[in-house]
Motif scaffolding. Structure first.
Motif, short mmCIF file in Angstrom:
data_model
loop_
_atom_site.label_atom_id
_atom_site.label_comp_id
_atom_site.label_asym_id
_atom_site.label_seq_id
_atom_site.Cartn_x
_atom_site.Cartn_y
_atom_site.Cartn_z
N THR A 165 0.83 -1.20 0.00
CA THR A 165 0.00 0.00 0.00
C THR A 165 0.87 1.26 0.00
O THR A 165 0.51 2.28 -0.59
CB THR A 165 -0.94 0.02 1.21
OG1 THR A 165 -0.19 -0.28 2.38
CG2 THR A 165 -2.08 -0.96 1.06
N VAL A 204 -3.59 -1.06 -6.22
CA VAL A 204 -3.43 -0.25 -5.00
C VAL A 204 -3.12 1.20 -5.35
O VAL A 204 -3.52 2.12 -4.62
CB VAL A 204 -2.37 -0.81 -4.02
CG1 VAL A 204 -2.80 -2.16 -3.47
CG2 VAL A 204 -1.00 -0.88 -4.63
N ASP A 208 -5.53 4.23 -4.24
CA ASP A 208 -5.03 5.38 -3.48
C ASP A 208 -5.45 6.69 -4.14
O ASP A 208 -5.84 7.65 -3.48
CB ASP A 208 -3.50 5.32 -3.33
CG ASP A 208 -3.01 6.15 -2.16
OD1 ASP A 208 -2.83 5.59 -1.08
OD2 ASP A 208 -2.85 7.38 -2.35
#
Ligand code: NAG
Length: 281
Positions: A165, A204, A208
């Motif tokens: 992440t 990811v 985000d």
């Protein structure tokens, strides 16, 4: 004003008119350059070793800092669309591995250059223009990511320890800063893409951006993401080959299928995943 106050100074050291004139010219030059400052900072590459003559497309390279605390910098190759850069999509391409250089994406996957493999004899490899590049219709940023890949580096070792992440966050930071330097691409539809290991990093990154881009200035115009031959989960990527082969005509018994599925599970990186019970079908 600077010039008039220095020339009217009395009693102090007198400045030579040449120095004043030079200062004035410098002021004029610097103010007219301000407008083009963002563009002047760009590192445009017109020739590269191995390719004959000037490159027939617009290539720019550079670094963007994505972790100020540890001094981590991501390196990129940016190639403008050969069709309509102002309107064509902007694609961030993240190669797999993890740890494959962005050059592998550029030279072996979707970029406008290839090695002249057939014509190779000896010495430095020759590069040739590749017609079927995605850069015919899209502006593509080939990114050396995660940190430690290709020319991307970190001043401190701790900057190399980035979670999945965390890498998505860094790619988002990269785009935010890159677009601040290249505002003319801020409104183009933005895609995140990649292959292989990027099956982990591309989603990811998109997530985000989708969840945290509201405060961005400019706001990122995320249109979608894509992954090719994507890694998603070791157990199911490898284990899934067995039912796939079965569907393609190979017909092992159910116990053979079961054993093959279990064997695939041995290669998973996570012990907790390997011990998860296999599907029974
Ligand atoms: C990497 O970061 C994680 C999470 O912050 C930490 O638990 C781990 O100890 C770090 N590893 C190294 C080698 O520094």
């Amino acid at each position: 004003m600077v010039c008039s106050s220095s020339s009217s100074a009395s009693g102090g050291r007198r400045r030579s008119p040449h120095v004043v004139l030079a200062g004035l010219l410098l002021l004029i030059a610097s103010s007219s350059c301000l407008f083009a400052a963002a563009e002047a900072k760009r590192n445009v590459i017109t020739h590269i070793k191995g390719f004959e003559g000037p490159l027939p497309f617009h290539l720019e390279t550079g670094y963007v800092e994505v972790d100020e605390e540890h001094g981590a910098q991501l390196f990129y190759y940016f190639i403008e669309s050969e069709r309509n850069p102002a309107e064509d999509p902007l694609l961030l391409w993240i190669t797999g591995g993890p740890g494959c250089s962005a050059l592998s994406g550029l030279l072996f996957e979707i970029g406008p250059l290839k090695f002249d493999v057939a014509g190779y004899t000896e010495g430095f490899p020759r590069l040739v223009y590749f017609e079927d590049s995605w850069t015919k219709v899209a502006n593509v940023i080939f990114l050396d990511a995660p940190v430690g890949t290709g020319f991307s580096y970190s001043r401190e070792d701790a900057g190399l320890n980035v979670s999945l992440t965390g890498s998505g966050r860094q790619h988002h930071t990269f785009l935010r800063k890159w677009l601040a330097e290249h505002p003319e691409f801020a409104s183009n539809p933005l895609y995140i893409g990649g292959d292989s290991y990027s099956g982990y990093t591309v989603p990811v990154t998109a997530l985000d951006i989708a969840t945290n881009s509201n405060q961005d200035d400019p706001k990122l115009n995320l249109a979608g993401y894509m992954v090719g031959n994507a890694a998603t989960d070791d157990r199911y990527d490898s284990g899934g080959k067995v039912p796939f082969m079965h569907g393609m005509g190979s017909s092992p018994t159910s116990s053979t299928r079961r054993r093959a599925w279990d064997a695939a599970a041995i290669f998973t990186r996570s012990p907790t995943r390997a011990t998860r019970s296999a599907p029974t079908r």
